[in-house]
Design a protein around this motif. Structure first.
Motif, short mmCIF file in Angstrom:
data_model
loop_
_atom_site.label_atom_id
_atom_site.label_comp_id
_atom_site.label_asym_id
_atom_site.label_seq_id
_atom_site.Cartn_x
_atom_site.Cartn_y
_atom_site.Cartn_z
N ARG A 9 7.94 -0.99 6.20
CA ARG A 9 7.80 0.30 5.52
C ARG A 9 9.06 0.51 4.68
NH1 ARG A 9 4.81 5.18 6.28
NH2 ARG A 9 6.04 7.06 5.88
N LEU A 10 8.93 0.35 3.36
CA LEU A 10 10.08 0.28 2.47
C LEU A 10 10.15 1.50 1.56
CD1 LEU A 10 9.57 -3.46 1.47
CD2 LEU A 10 10.93 -2.55 3.37
N GLN A 11 11.37 2.04 1.40
CA GLN A 11 11.55 3.22 0.56
C GLN A 11 11.69 2.81 -0.90
OE1 GLN A 11 15.01 5.67 1.35
NE2 GLN A 11 14.04 7.45 0.43
N ILE A 12 10.89 3.46 -1.76
CA ILE A 12 10.89 3.17 -3.19
C ILE A 12 11.40 4.39 -3.94
CG2 ILE A 12 9.51 2.39 -5.14
CD1 ILE A 12 9.41 0.45 -2.78
N LEU A 13 12.22 4.17 -4.96
CA LEU A 13 12.64 5.22 -5.90
C LEU A 13 12.03 4.91 -7.25
CD1 LEU A 13 16.44 5.66 -5.09
CD2 LEU A 13 14.62 7.32 -4.64
N VAL A 45 14.45 0.59 -2.93
CA VAL A 45 14.06 -0.24 -4.07
C VAL A 45 13.93 0.66 -5.29
CG1 VAL A 45 12.24 -1.68 -5.07
CG2 VAL A 45 12.89 -1.96 -2.65
N LEU A 46 14.69 0.36 -6.33
CA LEU A 46 14.57 1.09 -7.59
C LEU A 46 13.49 0.42 -8.43
CD1 LEU A 46 15.56 3.27 -9.58
CD2 LEU A 46 17.22 1.60 -10.42
N PHE A 83 14.09 11.57 -10.30
CA PHE A 83 13.60 10.45 -9.50
C PHE A 83 12.84 10.95 -8.28
CE2 PHE A 83 16.92 8.59 -12.02
CZ PHE A 83 16.47 7.30 -12.29
N TYR A 84 11.81 10.20 -7.92
CA TYR A 84 10.97 10.52 -6.77
C TYR A 84 11.01 9.35 -5.79
CZ TYR A 84 9.16 14.48 -9.41
OH TYR A 84 9.06 15.65 -10.11
N SER A 85 10.83 9.67 -4.51
CA SER A 85 10.82 8.62 -3.49
C SER A 85 9.48 8.61 -2.76
CB SER A 85 11.97 8.81 -2.50
OG SER A 85 11.75 9.95 -1.69
N PHE A 86 9.09 7.45 -2.31
CA PHE A 86 7.89 7.28 -1.50
C PHE A 86 8.02 6.00 -0.71
CE2 PHE A 86 7.02 5.55 -5.72
CZ PHE A 86 6.53 4.28 -5.45
N TYR A 87 7.11 5.79 0.23
CA TYR A 87 7.15 4.59 1.07
C TYR A 87 6.00 3.66 0.71
CZ TYR A 87 10.85 6.46 3.97
OH TYR A 87 12.06 6.95 4.40
N LEU A 88 6.32 2.39 0.66
CA LEU A 88 5.34 1.34 0.43
C LEU A 88 5.25 0.50 1.70
CD1 LEU A 88 3.63 0.19 -2.05
CD2 LEU A 88 5.36 -1.63 -2.11
N GLU A 89 4.05 0.30 2.22
CA GLU A 89 3.85 -0.54 3.39
C GLU A 89 3.43 -1.94 2.95
OE1 GLU A 89 1.18 1.46 6.04
OE2 GLU A 89 2.79 2.71 6.88
N VAL A 90 4.19 -2.93 3.40
CA VAL A 90 3.94 -4.31 3.01
C VAL A 90 3.77 -5.13 4.29
CG1 VAL A 90 4.77 -6.30 1.71
CG2 VAL A 90 5.37 -3.99 0.96
N ALA A 91 2.63 -5.79 4.43
CA ALA A 91 2.34 -6.57 5.63
C ALA A 91 2.96 -7.96 5.53
CB ALA A 91 0.84 -6.67 5.84
N CYS A 93 0.84 -1.20 0.00
CA CYS A 93 0.00 0.00 0.00
C CYS A 93 0.88 1.25 0.00
CB CYS A 93 -0.90 -0.02 1.23
SG CYS A 93 -2.00 1.40 1.39
N LEU A 94 0.58 2.18 -0.89
CA LEU A 94 1.32 3.44 -0.96
C LEU A 94 1.07 4.24 0.32
CD1 LEU A 94 3.06 5.44 -2.60
CD2 LEU A 94 0.94 6.32 -3.58
N ALA A 95 2.15 4.46 1.10
CA ALA A 95 2.00 5.08 2.41
C ALA A 95 2.31 6.57 2.40
CB ALA A 95 2.91 4.38 3.42
N SER A 96 2.92 7.08 1.32
CA SER A 96 3.24 8.50 1.25
C SER A 96 3.28 8.93 -0.20
CB SER A 96 4.59 8.79 1.93
OG SER A 96 5.65 8.15 1.23
N ALA A 97 2.88 10.16 -0.47
CA ALA A 97 2.90 10.67 -1.83
C ALA A 97 4.34 10.82 -2.32
CB ALA A 97 2.20 12.03 -1.89
N PRO A 98 4.61 10.53 -3.59
CA PRO A 98 5.97 10.68 -4.12
C PRO A 98 6.50 12.10 -3.96
CG PRO A 98 4.60 9.41 -5.64
CD PRO A 98 3.68 9.97 -4.59
N GLN A 99 7.75 12.20 -3.52
CA GLN A 99 8.43 13.47 -3.36
C GLN A 99 9.72 13.44 -4.18
OE1 GLN A 99 7.26 16.04 -1.50
NE2 GLN A 99 5.43 14.88 -0.86
N TYR A 100 10.07 14.60 -4.77
CA TYR A 100 11.30 14.67 -5.57
C TYR A 100 12.50 14.27 -4.72
CZ TYR A 100 15.27 16.49 -8.14
OH TYR A 100 16.48 16.61 -8.79
N SER A 101 13.34 13.40 -5.28
CA SER A 101 14.53 12.92 -4.57
C SER A 101 15.81 13.48 -5.17
CB SER A 101 14.57 11.39 -4.60
OG SER A 101 15.81 10.90 -4.13
#
Length: 202
Positions: free
Chosen positions: A45-49, A89-90, A29-37, A13-21
């Protein structure tokens, strides 16, 4: 320099809106967090690029279910507080989807530090290793991995330089670090291995 396998597939589940990285070779490139149960209910809570082009092709909003495939990347962040290994994670593919959460990693690399074997107070066997996974342009990702039980026992005797193939999941772990006497909460990332076996060098 030979390239090794580095693949991760996540559904969460997308936990945060993408922000410029950052920008690299003209790409934004933008980063956001994905929550995986996990099955236990614990949330990683994993950081995605993701590139701007990928986000334009797949617009997302907070709360969306996402399926992401890509590679795990490491970055050695140097600051006044010392070095910190940043794991993210790229994303190479991304789709909005409604599906059960999933987290699967496949890596092939070389053990680049002496394995650290220990037992928990309850007697559970654990082995920590650092896996160097080569990628193009003479770069490598240094990925901390943790192994359990019989797998930990077997890998603990492998020397530095052993090529290893493992499968598992990328997980997050909260911990407290004291900096100048002040407690600071941080997040560590590691691959929790399910299988691990030595391989031949490519």
């Amino acid at each position: 320099m030979e390239q090794f396998a580095n693949h991760i597939a996540l559904t969460g589940c997308l936990a945060s809106a993408p922000q410029y990285s950052h920008s690299n070779h003209g790409r934004r490139f933008y980063s956001f967090y994905l929550e995986v149960a996990r099955l236990s209910g614990t949330i990683d809570r994993l950081q995605i690029l993701a590139s701007e082009m990928l986000l334009e092709a797949t617009p997302v909003v907070e709360g969306d279910g996402l399926c992401i495939e890509g590679q795990i990347r490491s970055f050695n962040n140097r600051s006044s507080e010392g070095r910190r290994l940043i794991i993210s994670v790229l994303a190479e593919q991304m789709n909005v989807i409604s599906a059960p959460h999933d987290n699967h990693v496949t890596l092939e690399g070389i053990i680049c530090k002496e394995p650290v074997y220990r037992r928990t107070p309850l007697g559970r066997e654990i082995c920590d290793i650092m896996l160097a996974v080569n990628r193009p342009y003479r770069r490598a990702d240094y990925l901390p991995c943790i192994l359990w039980g019989r797998c930990a026992q077997e890998v603990s005797v492998y020397p530095v330089g052993t090529p290893l193939r493992l499968t598992g999941r990328l997980q997050s772990r909260e911990y407290i670090k004291l900096i100048d006497g002040v407690a600071e909460q941080r997040t560590a990332y590691e691959i929790s291995a399910i299988t691990a076996e030595p391989t031949e060098l490519p």
